[in-house]
Design a protein around this motif. Structure first.
Motif, PDB file in Angstrom:
ATOM      1  N   PRO A 312       0.841  -1.201   0.000  1.00 26.71           N
ATOM      2  CA  PRO A 312       0.000   0.000   0.000  1.00 26.71           C
ATOM      3  C   PRO A 312       0.878   1.254   0.000  1.00 26.71           C
ATOM      4  O   PRO A 312       1.884   1.304   0.717  1.00 26.71           O
ATOM      5  N   LYS A 313       0.510   2.230  -0.826  1.00 25.16           N
ATOM      6  CA  LYS A 313       1.302   3.459  -0.877  1.00 25.16           C
ATOM      7  C   LYS A 313       1.240   4.218   0.446  1.00 25.16           C
ATOM      8  O   LYS A 313       2.170   4.939   0.807  1.00 25.16           O
ATOM      9  N   ILE A 314       0.111   4.075   1.132  1.00 29.09           N
ATOM     10  CA  ILE A 314       0.004   4.645   2.473  1.00 29.09           C
ATOM     11  C   ILE A 314       0.432   3.538   3.436  1.00 29.09           C
ATOM     12  O   ILE A 314      -0.297   2.562   3.627  1.00 29.09           O
ATOM     13  N   PRO A 315       1.622   3.621   4.016  1.00 32.69           N
ATOM     14  CA  PRO A 315       2.112   2.550   4.890  1.00 32.69           C
ATOM     15  C   PRO A 315       1.129   2.245   6.024  1.00 32.69           C
ATOM     16  O   PRO A 315       0.558   3.150   6.627  1.00 32.69           O
ATOM     17  N   VAL A 316       0.947   0.952   6.266  1.00 35.35           N
ATOM     18  CA  VAL A 316       0.032   0.526   7.322  1.00 35.35           C
ATOM     19  C   VAL A 316       0.800  -0.300   8.347  1.00 35.35           C
ATOM     20  O   VAL A 316       1.264  -1.407   8.059  1.00 35.35           O
ATOM     21  N   LYS A 317       0.927   0.217   9.539  1.00 40.86           N
ATOM     22  CA  LYS A 317       1.616  -0.492  10.616  1.00 40.86           C
ATOM     23  C   LYS A 317       0.616  -0.817  11.720  1.00 40.86           C
ATOM     24  O   LYS A 317      -0.136   0.045  12.161  1.00 40.86           O
ATOM     25  N   ILE A 318       0.584  -2.075  12.118  1.00 43.41           N
ATOM     26  CA  ILE A 318      -0.271  -2.475  13.232  1.00 43.41           C
ATOM     27  C   ILE A 318       0.460  -2.123  14.518  1.00 43.41           C
ATOM     28  O   ILE A 318       1.497  -2.720  14.838  1.00 43.41           O
ATOM     29  N   GLU A 319      -0.050  -1.146  15.222  1.00 40.63           N
ATOM     30  CA  GLU A 319       0.608  -0.721  16.461  1.00 40.63           C
ATOM     31  C   GLU A 319       0.285  -1.675  17.605  1.00 40.63           C
ATOM     32  O   GLU A 319       1.147  -2.004  18.439  1.00 40.63           O
ATOM     33  N   SER A 320      -0.968  -2.124  17.653  1.00 38.11           N
ATOM     34  CA  SER A 320      -1.375  -3.083  18.680  1.00 38.11           C
ATOM     35  C   SER A 320      -2.755  -3.630  18.358  1.00 38.11           C
ATOM     36  O   SER A 320      -3.504  -3.035  17.580  1.00 38.11           O
ATOM     37  N   ILE A 321      -3.073  -4.792  18.931  1.00 35.11           N
ATOM     38  CA  ILE A 321      -4.423  -5.365  18.853  1.00 35.11           C
ATOM     39  C   ILE A 321      -4.816  -5.707  20.278  1.00 35.11           C
ATOM     40  O   ILE A 321      -4.085  -6.429  20.978  1.00 35.11           O
ATOM     41  N   GLN A 322      -5.950  -5.189  20.700  1.00 35.50           N
ATOM     42  CA  GLN A 322      -6.409  -5.403  22.069  1.00 35.50           C
ATOM     43  C   GLN A 322      -7.732  -6.161  22.082  1.00 35.50           C
ATOM     44  O   GLN A 322      -8.602  -5.937  21.242  1.00 35.50           O
ATOM     45  N   LEU A 323      -7.879  -7.077  23.037  1.00 33.69           N
ATOM     46  CA  LEU A 323      -9.143  -7.775  23.209  1.00 33.69           C
ATOM     47  C   LEU A 323     -10.175  -6.796  23.756  1.00 33.69           C
ATOM     48  O   LEU A 323      -9.851  -5.938  24.576  1.00 33.69           O
ATOM     49  N   GLY A 324     -11.411  -6.923  23.287  1.00 35.43           N
ATOM     50  CA  GLY A 324     -12.453  -6.005  23.722  1.00 35.43           C
ATOM     51  C   GLY A 324     -12.596  -4.880  22.731  1.00 35.43           C
ATOM     52  O   GLY A 324     -11.775  -4.685  21.832  1.00 35.43           O
ATOM     53  N   ASN A 325     -13.670  -4.084  22.868  1.00 33.85           N
ATOM     54  CA  ASN A 325     -13.917  -2.997  21.938  1.00 33.85           C
ATOM     55  C   ASN A 325     -12.993  -1.809  22.219  1.00 33.85           C
ATOM     56  O   ASN A 325     -12.589  -1.584  23.347  1.00 33.85           O
TER      57      ASN A 325
END
Length: 325
Positions: A312-325
């Motif tokens: 993707p030209k707009i870089p996508v980095k997953i900073e974190s994934i948390q359980l729950g909303n």
């Protein structure tokens, strides 16, 4: 195809060198064999994790897909085939981002897929080691007995990325072992700090693939597991299991390098796509998450794998994934 997560391919068989990516080459993969991903347009290939394009040269899983009534799209990668296309692939497609704000429901039966048959209230999961070591320190799920009913059947998560928040709703009733693995990886912070390495924007395959710490479409968690819904609704010999169906906008699915090669690579469908029911659907994305994906899609891909297929030209980095909303 599992061995190395890669892309999705466009063939009725799993083989070759998969890569993680949809749209020509199978997209999702990374553990066993080829790279997981999606296959490229017009090519039949399960290898690597790469959907909708031709499988990359590396050992990655792929995902299959069909554009229109003739072109076949493969995706390769881990869990979900990585999307990749060879340099000679001319299957260019529109790059316009989808405008629909409709969020897919947790059950995809209305999308042309078979209704999920009820599973036992308690399912035993098997996670087997792969030849390739984990791309990031992680262990297999300690819990292998998974409940599929009651309050535990649904799992909510919030994925924080460099481009915005993406809400996830996981469905253990239909894909319990996949959800169990994903939750385990999230708890071990396996996805934190990783990048989404592939995006396809062509007609018939619009997905963003993530889940490989190496960012190459070849990485996985060091273990693999079997496909679940919708693959498990067909017998191995059923020819209809290779006929593309609609993977609706909002679907969360695994990339792989072939049957039984799911690992950590996954893809999110931001525009209705066509793929054989060989990629496990284990959840959906909420409306605000789709808005985030639309912003990413509007930027397009760098076409490093071929027309409408690359990073993707707009870089996508997953900073974190948390359980729950």
């Amino acid at each position: 195809m599992q061995g190395n997560h890669g892309d999705v391919g466009s063939g009725p068989q799993y083989g070759g060198q998969p890569t993680h990516a949809p749209g020509g080459v199978p997209p999702w993969g990374g553990n066993p064999g080829p790279v997981h991903g999606f296959p490229q347009q017009g090519q039949q290939y399960y290898g690597g994790q790469f959907p909708g394009g031709r499988p990359p040269r590396n050992n990655v899983p792929w995902i299959l897909g069909v554009i229109g009534s003739v072109a076949v799209v493969l995706i390769a990668g881990v869990g979900l085939f990585a999307l990749s296309r060879s340099n000679d692939d001319n299957g260019a497609a529109p790059t316009t981002a989808p405008t629909s704000s409709t969020t897919a429901t947790a059950s995809l039966a209305e999308a042309g897929l078979p209704a999920a048959k009820p599973k036992a209230a308690l399912v035993s999961c098997a996670y087997t080691d792969t030849a390739e070591p984990a791309a990031k320190p992680v262990t297999k799920p300690k819990q292998v007995e998974v409940t599929t009913t009651g309050a535990d059947a649904k799992v909510s998560m919030s994925m924080q990325t460099s481009t915005g928040s993406v809400g996830l709703a996981l469905n253990k009733a239909e894909s319990p072992c996949t959800v169990n693995s994903f939750v385990s990886l999230v708890k071990q912070k396996y996805f934190d700090g990783t990048s989404c390495h592939r995006m396809t924007t062509g007609q018939g395959l619009k997905v963003l693939q993530c889940g490989d710490p190496t960012g190459t479409g070849m990485g996985g968690p060091g273990y693999q597991f079997a496909n679940e819904y919708p693959t498990d609704q067909f017998t191995v010999s059923d020819p209809s299991a290779q006929i593309p169906v609609d993977y609706k906008r909002g679907v969360l699915a695994m990339a792989n390098a072939g049957p039984g090669t799911n690992g950590s690579q996954f893809f999110i469908v931001f525009g209705d796509s066509q793929l054989p029911p060989q990629y496990t659907i284990f959840g959906t994305v909420n409306a605000s998450g789709l808005a985030t994906l639309d912003k990413i899609a509007a930027g397009g891909s760098d076409d490093s794998n071929g027309p409408d297929d690359g990073k993707p030209k707009i870089p996508v980095k997953i900073e974190s994934i948390q359980l729950g909303n």
